[in-house]
Design a protein around this motif. Structure first.
Motif, short mmCIF file in Angstrom:
data_model
loop_
_atom_site.label_atom_id
_atom_site.label_comp_id
_atom_site.label_asym_id
_atom_site.label_seq_id
_atom_site.Cartn_x
_atom_site.Cartn_y
_atom_site.Cartn_z
N GLN A 177 0.82 -1.21 0.00
CA GLN A 177 0.00 0.00 0.00
C GLN A 177 0.85 1.26 0.00
OE1 GLN A 177 -2.53 -0.98 3.34
NE2 GLN A 177 -4.14 -1.74 1.99
N LEU A 178 2.09 1.16 0.46
CA LEU A 178 3.00 2.31 0.44
C LEU A 178 3.32 2.75 -0.99
CD1 LEU A 178 5.49 1.19 3.22
CD2 LEU A 178 3.74 2.98 3.37
N LEU A 179 3.22 1.84 -1.93
CA LEU A 179 3.49 2.19 -3.33
C LEU A 179 2.52 3.26 -3.81
CD1 LEU A 179 4.08 -1.40 -4.75
CD2 LEU A 179 5.83 0.32 -4.25
N GLY A 180 1.27 3.18 -3.38
CA GLY A 180 0.26 4.15 -3.79
C GLY A 180 0.45 5.51 -3.15
N CYS B 175 10.12 0.87 -6.88
CA CYS B 175 9.15 0.04 -6.15
C CYS B 175 9.84 -0.74 -5.04
CB CYS B 175 8.46 -0.93 -7.11
SG CYS B 175 7.32 -0.14 -8.28
N LEU B 176 10.98 -1.35 -5.37
CA LEU B 176 11.71 -2.13 -4.37
C LEU B 176 12.22 -1.23 -3.24
CD1 LEU B 176 13.69 -4.56 -6.66
CD2 LEU B 176 11.91 -5.16 -5.01
N LYS B 177 12.69 -0.06 -3.60
CA LYS B 177 13.20 0.88 -2.58
C LYS B 177 12.09 1.23 -1.59
CE LYS B 177 15.03 5.54 -2.19
NZ LYS B 177 15.27 6.79 -2.92
N ILE B 178 10.91 1.50 -2.10
CA ILE B 178 9.78 1.86 -1.23
C ILE B 178 9.43 0.70 -0.30
CG2 ILE B 178 7.31 2.38 -1.21
CD1 ILE B 178 7.86 3.87 -3.94
#
Length: 148
Positions: free
Chosen positions: A79-82, A129-132
């Motif tokens: 959900q952090l991606l959004g 994405c991976l970093k997040i």
């Protein structure tokens, strides 16, 4: 802790869609793809549908191999991606959106991913994405980490 199967130096961030080895960078992927051999995996057993009215919906775990479950990211972190401004900025690029659509609609997703990983913009998107997701994992408290 795992290390890159190609350079044996860094922590791997990616998994080859064909042979499932882990690698750390685009450079390692390019070196690996020339010698990549597909790994034969057994067909996943799909739950039998006995009667359409009383069956429960399938879960992701029903369709994944045991090795794939290790790579599963908890919903809280996804959900952090959004919420990421950096990711939203990248997604403003129409070329990246087209790449994502082509991977999503491809009949052979592993081949589509190989092609997409040749595009620096797609690699930048994947890395972001991976970093997040990974940065959130590092900042969790011990109680939260136990929950995951």
């Amino acid at each position: 802790m795992q290390i890159c199967s190609v350079c044996s130096d860094q922590t791997p961030k990616y998994r080859c869609p064909v042979c499932k080895i882990r690698y750390c960078s685009l450079g390692c992927y390019k070196r690996h793809k020339d010698t990549c051999l597909p790994v034969e995996q057994p067909t996943p057993s799909v739950p039998e549908v006995k009667d359409a009215v009383s069956t429960e919906p399938w879960t992701v775990e029903d369709l994944l191999y045991e090795d794939d479950i290790i790579d599963k990211v908890p919903l809280q972190r996804l959900q952090l991606l959004g919420q990421s401004k950096e990711l939203r900025d990248l997604l403003c690029n129409p070329h990246l959106r087209q790449l994502l659509r082509s991977v999503d609609s491809a009949d052979h997703k592993d081949d589509a991913m190989k092609a997409a990983m040749q595009e620096p913009l797609f690699v930048e998107f994947s890395d972001q994405c991976l970093k997040i997701v990974e940065n959130e994992a590092k900042s969790l408290t011990s109680t939260e980490a136990e929950y995951l």
